[in-house]
Design an enzyme around this catalytic site. Structure first.
Site, PDB file in Angstrom:
ATOM      1  N   GLY A  46      42.957  15.831  22.528  1.00 20.86           N
ATOM      2  CA  GLY A  46      42.513  16.451  23.763  1.00 20.86           C
ATOM      3  C   GLY A  46      42.963  17.894  23.793  1.00 20.86           C
ATOM      4  O   GLY A  46      43.934  18.274  23.132  1.00 20.86           O
ATOM      5  N   GLN A  51      45.119  26.066  27.235  1.00 26.54           N
ATOM      6  CA  GLN A  51      45.866  25.992  25.974  1.00 26.54           C
ATOM      7  C   GLN A  51      45.326  26.946  24.915  1.00 26.54           C
ATOM      8  O   GLN A  51      45.994  27.200  23.913  1.00 26.54           O
ATOM      9  CB  GLN A  51      45.844  24.563  25.411  1.00 26.54           C
ATOM     10  CG  GLN A  51      46.597  23.560  26.275  1.00 26.54           C
ATOM     11  CD  GLN A  51      46.592  22.196  25.612  1.00 26.54           C
ATOM     12  OE1 GLN A  51      45.657  21.436  25.781  1.00 26.54           O
ATOM     13  NE2 GLN A  51      47.629  21.893  24.839  1.00 26.54           N
ATOM     14  N   CYS A  97      52.375  17.297  23.101  1.00 28.96           N
ATOM     15  CA  CYS A  97      51.425  18.307  23.562  1.00 28.96           C
ATOM     16  C   CYS A  97      51.363  19.419  22.529  1.00 28.96           C
ATOM     17  O   CYS A  97      52.396  19.884  22.060  1.00 28.96           O
ATOM     18  CB  CYS A  97      51.875  18.866  24.908  1.00 28.96           C
ATOM     19  SG  CYS A  97      50.761  20.115  25.581  1.00 28.96           S
ATOM     20  N   LEU A  98      50.144  19.860  22.191  1.00 30.88           N
ATOM     21  CA  LEU A  98      49.976  20.937  21.214  1.00 30.88           C
ATOM     22  C   LEU A  98      50.661  22.225  21.681  1.00 30.88           C
ATOM     23  O   LEU A  98      51.018  23.061  20.866  1.00 30.88           O
ATOM     24  CB  LEU A  98      48.491  21.201  20.971  1.00 30.88           C
ATOM     25  CG  LEU A  98      47.714  20.049  20.319  1.00 30.88           C
ATOM     26  CD1 LEU A  98      46.219  20.329  20.359  1.00 30.88           C
ATOM     27  CD2 LEU A  98      48.176  19.828  18.889  1.00 30.88           C
ATOM     28  N   HIS A 139      46.490  13.709  31.263  1.00 29.13           N
ATOM     29  CA  HIS A 139      47.281  14.789  30.650  1.00 29.13           C
ATOM     30  C   HIS A 139      46.485  16.105  30.660  1.00 29.13           C
ATOM     31  O   HIS A 139      47.020  17.160  31.024  1.00 29.13           O
ATOM     32  CB  HIS A 139      47.646  14.357  29.221  1.00 29.13           C
ATOM     33  CG  HIS A 139      48.415  15.369  28.423  1.00 29.13           C
ATOM     34  ND1 HIS A 139      49.691  15.133  27.956  1.00 29.13           N
ATOM     35  CD2 HIS A 139      48.084  16.614  27.970  1.00 29.13           C
ATOM     36  CE1 HIS A 139      50.107  16.190  27.271  1.00 29.13           C
ATOM     37  NE2 HIS A 139      49.148  17.106  27.262  1.00 29.13           N
ATOM     38  N   GLU A 140      45.204  16.036  30.272  1.00 28.16           N
ATOM     39  CA  GLU A 140      44.399  17.271  30.183  1.00 28.16           C
ATOM     40  C   GLU A 140      44.114  17.868  31.558  1.00 28.16           C
ATOM     41  O   GLU A 140      44.144  19.090  31.735  1.00 28.16           O
ATOM     42  CB  GLU A 140      43.083  17.016  29.443  1.00 28.16           C
ATOM     43  CG  GLU A 140      43.228  16.551  28.006  1.00 28.16           C
ATOM     44  CD  GLU A 140      44.180  17.370  27.176  1.00 28.16           C
ATOM     45  OE1 GLU A 140      44.323  18.578  27.421  1.00 28.16           O
ATOM     46  OE2 GLU A 140      44.817  16.790  26.282  1.00 28.16           O
ATOM     47  N   HIS A 143      46.896  19.832  32.820  1.00 30.24           N
ATOM     48  CA  HIS A 143      46.950  21.186  32.248  1.00 30.24           C
ATOM     49  C   HIS A 143      46.197  22.180  33.126  1.00 30.24           C
ATOM     50  O   HIS A 143      46.596  23.343  33.241  1.00 30.24           O
ATOM     51  CB  HIS A 143      46.299  21.202  30.855  1.00 30.24           C
ATOM     52  CG  HIS A 143      47.249  20.939  29.727  1.00 30.24           C
ATOM     53  ND1 HIS A 143      48.334  21.731  29.453  1.00 30.24           N
ATOM     54  CD2 HIS A 143      47.258  19.981  28.766  1.00 30.24           C
ATOM     55  CE1 HIS A 143      48.968  21.273  28.381  1.00 30.24           C
ATOM     56  NE2 HIS A 143      48.337  20.192  27.940  1.00 30.24           N
TER      57      HIS A 143
HETATM   58 NI    NI Z   1      48.906  18.993  26.331  1.00 31.78          NI
END
Ligand code: NI
Length: 172
Positions: A46, A51, A97-98, A139-140, A143
């Protein structure tokens, strides 16, 4: 298509509320194509536009069937996503998380989530997700509101410290 740079903490864009998308023109189409390519290359399941340093309400999710590995992953692009329903039932799971490399944490999330929004052409979409897919959407969408999984985690650890981190889903 082009790979985009994934920003990491403490970049302040990760803490800002993203703006609603109103223009579904070529710039948005390019952004979505680039986000999908960037998510796959990371690799992640995702990605949210903040991000990649774009303060817009856009997410991409690509996830397969939890029970059947032969089912190919399904790609979702949701513009202006909103959670319209969360189950009362919750489950703990390990997230990464990236944008927060090498940190994992256990987060309690609703087992089921209903998401409404628009597709990349601006048409309405509704998704009923459960399990890991529901977790990824939660989660997304967090963000887009400047919320990170570390805010919600009941415990956190660095990748090298805990063997259970191997069980984590791909970072999102
Ligand atoms: Ni994330």
């Amino acid at each position: 298509m082009a790979l985009l740079e994934i920003v990491t903490l403490p970049n302040p864009i990760l803490r800002r509320k993203a703006r609603k998308v109103t223009d579904f023109g070529p710039k948005l189409q390019q952004l979505i194509d680039d986000m999908v390519e960037t998510m796959r290359e990371a690799p992640g399941v995702g990605l949210a536009a903040p991000q990649v340093n774009v303060p817009l309400r856009v997410i991409t999710v690509e996830f397969g069937d939890e029970e059947d590995e032969t089912v190919p992953p399904k790609l979702y692009t949701v513009v202006n996503p909103e959670i319209t329903r969360l189950s009362k039932e919750t489950v703990a799971g390990v997230e990464g998380c990236l944008s927060i490399p090498n940190i994992f944490g256990e987060v309690e999330r609703a087992v089921q989530a209903t998401i409404k929004g628009q597709n990349r052409r601006g048409q309405p979409v509704k998704i009923k997700a459960r399990g890991w897919l529901a977790r990824i959407f939660q989660h997304e969408i967090d963000h887009l509101n400047g919320v990170l999984f570390v805010d919600k985690a009941t415990r956190l650890w660095q990748q090298q410290e805990a063997p259970e981190a191997e069980e984590a889903a791909a970072p999102v």
